[in-house]
Motif scaffolding. Structure first.
Motif, short mmCIF file in Angstrom:
data_model
loop_
_atom_site.label_atom_id
_atom_site.label_comp_id
_atom_site.label_asym_id
_atom_site.label_seq_id
_atom_site.Cartn_x
_atom_site.Cartn_y
_atom_site.Cartn_z
N GLU A 98 65.19 90.05 -13.31
CA GLU A 98 65.14 88.68 -12.79
C GLU A 98 63.94 87.94 -13.34
OE1 GLU A 98 65.26 91.40 -10.92
OE2 GLU A 98 66.86 91.27 -9.41
N THR A 99 62.80 88.63 -13.37
CA THR A 99 61.58 88.00 -13.89
C THR A 99 61.75 87.63 -15.35
OG1 THR A 99 60.30 89.40 -12.39
CG2 THR A 99 59.09 88.29 -14.14
N PRO A 108 60.32 78.76 -25.32
CA PRO A 108 61.03 78.33 -26.54
C PRO A 108 61.87 79.44 -27.16
CG PRO A 108 58.67 77.79 -26.62
CD PRO A 108 58.86 78.74 -25.49
N ILE A 109 61.77 80.66 -26.65
CA ILE A 109 62.56 81.77 -27.20
C ILE A 109 64.04 81.47 -27.01
CG2 ILE A 109 63.06 84.23 -27.03
CD1 ILE A 109 60.25 84.58 -25.85
N PRO A 110 64.86 81.59 -28.07
CA PRO A 110 66.30 81.34 -27.92
C PRO A 110 66.88 82.15 -26.77
CG PRO A 110 65.74 81.56 -30.24
CD PRO A 110 64.50 81.92 -29.46
N PHE A 111 67.69 81.51 -25.96
CA PHE A 111 68.14 82.13 -24.72
C PHE A 111 69.07 83.31 -24.95
CE2 PHE A 111 70.63 82.03 -20.65
CZ PHE A 111 69.59 82.48 -19.86
N LYS A 112 69.73 83.35 -26.14
CA LYS A 112 70.64 84.47 -26.38
C LYS A 112 69.92 85.81 -26.41
CE LYS A 112 70.48 82.45 -29.80
NZ LYS A 112 69.55 81.31 -29.75
N VAL A 113 68.60 85.80 -26.64
CA VAL A 113 67.83 87.04 -26.59
C VAL A 113 67.99 87.70 -25.22
CG1 VAL A 113 65.50 88.02 -26.61
CG2 VAL A 113 66.15 86.31 -28.32
N PHE A 114 67.99 86.86 -24.18
CA PHE A 114 68.04 87.39 -22.82
C PHE A 114 69.48 87.70 -22.39
CE2 PHE A 114 64.25 84.84 -23.34
CZ PHE A 114 63.27 85.72 -22.90
N THR A 115 70.44 86.90 -22.85
CA THR A 115 71.83 87.19 -22.49
C THR A 115 72.30 88.49 -23.14
OG1 THR A 115 72.73 85.85 -24.31
CG2 THR A 115 72.36 84.74 -22.22
N ILE A 116 71.95 88.67 -24.41
CA ILE A 116 72.36 89.88 -25.12
C ILE A 116 71.62 91.09 -24.57
CG2 ILE A 116 72.33 91.05 -27.36
CD1 ILE A 116 72.84 88.32 -28.66
N MET A 117 70.33 90.93 -24.30
CA MET A 117 69.56 92.04 -23.73
C MET A 117 70.11 92.46 -22.38
SD MET A 117 67.04 94.16 -24.08
CE MET A 117 65.98 93.52 -25.35
N ALA A 118 70.51 91.48 -21.57
CA ALA A 118 71.08 91.79 -20.26
C ALA A 118 72.35 92.62 -20.41
CB ALA A 118 71.38 90.51 -19.49
N ILE A 129 73.80 85.21 -14.52
CA ILE A 129 74.25 83.82 -14.43
C ILE A 129 73.47 83.06 -13.35
CG2 ILE A 129 76.20 82.34 -13.82
CD1 ILE A 129 78.02 84.44 -15.13
N ALA A 130 73.24 83.72 -12.22
CA ALA A 130 72.53 83.06 -11.11
C ALA A 130 71.11 82.69 -11.50
CB ALA A 130 72.52 83.98 -9.89
N TYR A 131 70.38 83.63 -12.09
CA TYR A 131 69.00 83.35 -12.46
C TYR A 131 68.92 82.43 -13.67
CZ TYR A 131 67.40 86.75 -9.06
OH TYR A 131 67.14 87.40 -7.89
N ALA A 132 69.89 82.55 -14.58
CA ALA A 132 69.93 81.63 -15.72
C ALA A 132 70.19 80.21 -15.24
CB ALA A 132 71.03 82.06 -16.70
N ALA A 133 71.04 80.06 -14.22
CA ALA A 133 71.34 78.73 -13.69
C ALA A 133 70.07 78.07 -13.16
CB ALA A 133 72.39 78.83 -12.59
N VAL A 173 57.84 81.72 -9.65
CA VAL A 173 58.64 82.93 -9.86
C VAL A 173 58.01 84.12 -9.16
CG1 VAL A 173 59.41 84.60 -11.60
CG2 VAL A 173 59.65 82.15 -12.03
N LEU A 174 56.70 84.25 -9.29
CA LEU A 174 56.00 85.37 -8.65
C LEU A 174 56.11 85.30 -7.13
CD1 LEU A 174 52.77 85.57 -10.86
CD2 LEU A 174 54.77 87.08 -10.90
N ILE A 175 55.99 84.10 -6.57
CA ILE A 175 56.14 83.93 -5.12
C ILE A 175 57.56 84.30 -4.69
CG2 ILE A 175 56.20 82.23 -3.25
CD1 ILE A 175 53.92 80.77 -4.72
N PHE A 176 58.54 83.82 -5.45
CA PHE A 176 59.93 84.12 -5.14
C PHE A 176 60.19 85.63 -5.15
CE2 PHE A 176 64.07 85.18 -7.05
CZ PHE A 176 64.91 84.75 -6.04
N LEU A 177 59.70 86.30 -6.18
CA LEU A 177 59.91 87.75 -6.28
C LEU A 177 59.18 88.50 -5.19
CD1 LEU A 177 59.65 88.15 -10.16
CD2 LEU A 177 61.72 88.24 -8.76
N TRP A 178 57.99 88.01 -4.81
CA TRP A 178 57.23 88.65 -3.73
C TRP A 178 57.98 88.52 -2.41
CZ3 TRP A 178 54.82 86.65 0.72
CH2 TRP A 178 53.98 87.54 1.39
N VAL A 179 58.51 87.33 -2.13
CA VAL A 179 59.28 87.11 -0.89
C VAL A 179 60.52 87.99 -0.89
CG1 VAL A 179 60.65 85.43 0.40
CG2 VAL A 179 58.42 84.77 -0.52
N ARG A 180 61.21 88.05 -2.03
CA ARG A 180 62.43 88.86 -2.11
C ARG A 180 62.12 90.34 -1.91
NH1 ARG A 180 65.97 91.13 -5.86
NH2 ARG A 180 64.41 90.98 -7.48
#
Length: 204
Positions: A98-99, A108-118, A129-133, A173-180
């Motif tokens: 998620e992070t 600026p890193i092309p987003f496909k790096v993260f979709t393909i890695m996932a 999809i949820a976090y990308a949204a 993001v860090l606050i969100f992950l800490w709460v979760r």
């Protein structure tokens, strides 16, 4: 070569942005940011609509990048890396994916790096999809709002927009992950307490 392709996409207006944003999530190495900015400069009053077009196209393209990674990723990764390294990376991405996705959405890193890695590392498609949204909405709409409010003068503002969004997003993001994490720990504690109680009831 890529510049000529981008220039060609601009000729198609919002459809060009749709195509660029769609393939940006799959394979195209140049972020859709450039087409969005160029078209927003031409017609600032349509900047919010262009942001919506880019955002929707990115989400539609995300599963395709994911499936490419899922179909080909492991074979490619195992070809260049030790199996134990890949397996270790998969566990880390499952734990902290998620992070990576949220932060990656702002860079600026092309987003496909993260979709393909996932896809490579078997991260949940729906979580991707949820976090990308969340992340991509921020990036597309910040640019759209700036052009809508300030017109062509926003060109200078958006040059470093990724850096500003990134800097502002990290604490959130860090606050969100800490709460979760706290919520998960609380649910786990409740589950541990309830299980023995349920066992006692069943044995009565």
């Amino acid at each position: 070569m890529f510049q000529s392709l981008i220039d060609g996409l601009k000729e198609f207006g919002e459809w060009g942005l749709f195509i660029h944003s769609f393939i940006d999530a799959i394979i195209f190495p140049v972020p859709a940011f450039f087409t969005q900015v160029s078209l927003s400069m031409l017609n600032p009053s349509a900047a919010l609509w262009l942001a919506t077009v880019g955002f929707v196209a990115c989400l539609l393209g995300t599963p395709f990048g994911y499936w490419i990674g899922k179909a080909l990723g492991h074979s490619l990764l195992y070809k260049f890396l030790k199996k134990e390294w890949v397996d270790s990376a998969e566990k880390m991405f499952q734990k902290n994916g998620e992070t990576a996705i949220l932060i990656g959405s702002f860079t600026p890193i092309p987003f496909k790096v993260f979709t393909i890695m996932a896809g490579c590392l078997n991260f949940s498609l729906w979580r991707l999809i949820a976090y990308a949204a969340i992340g991509r909405a921020v990036k597309f709409y910040v640019i759209g709002i700036l052009f809508y409010l300030y017109g062509r003068a926003a060109e200078n503002m958006v040059k470093d927009v990724s850096l500003y969004i990134f800097a502002a997003a990290i604490p959130l993001v860090l606050i969100f992950l800490w709460v979760r994490k706290k919520q998960r720990a609380k649910r786990k504690a409740v589950s541990v307490i309830e299980d023995p109680v349920q066992d006692v009831k069943e044995n009565m």
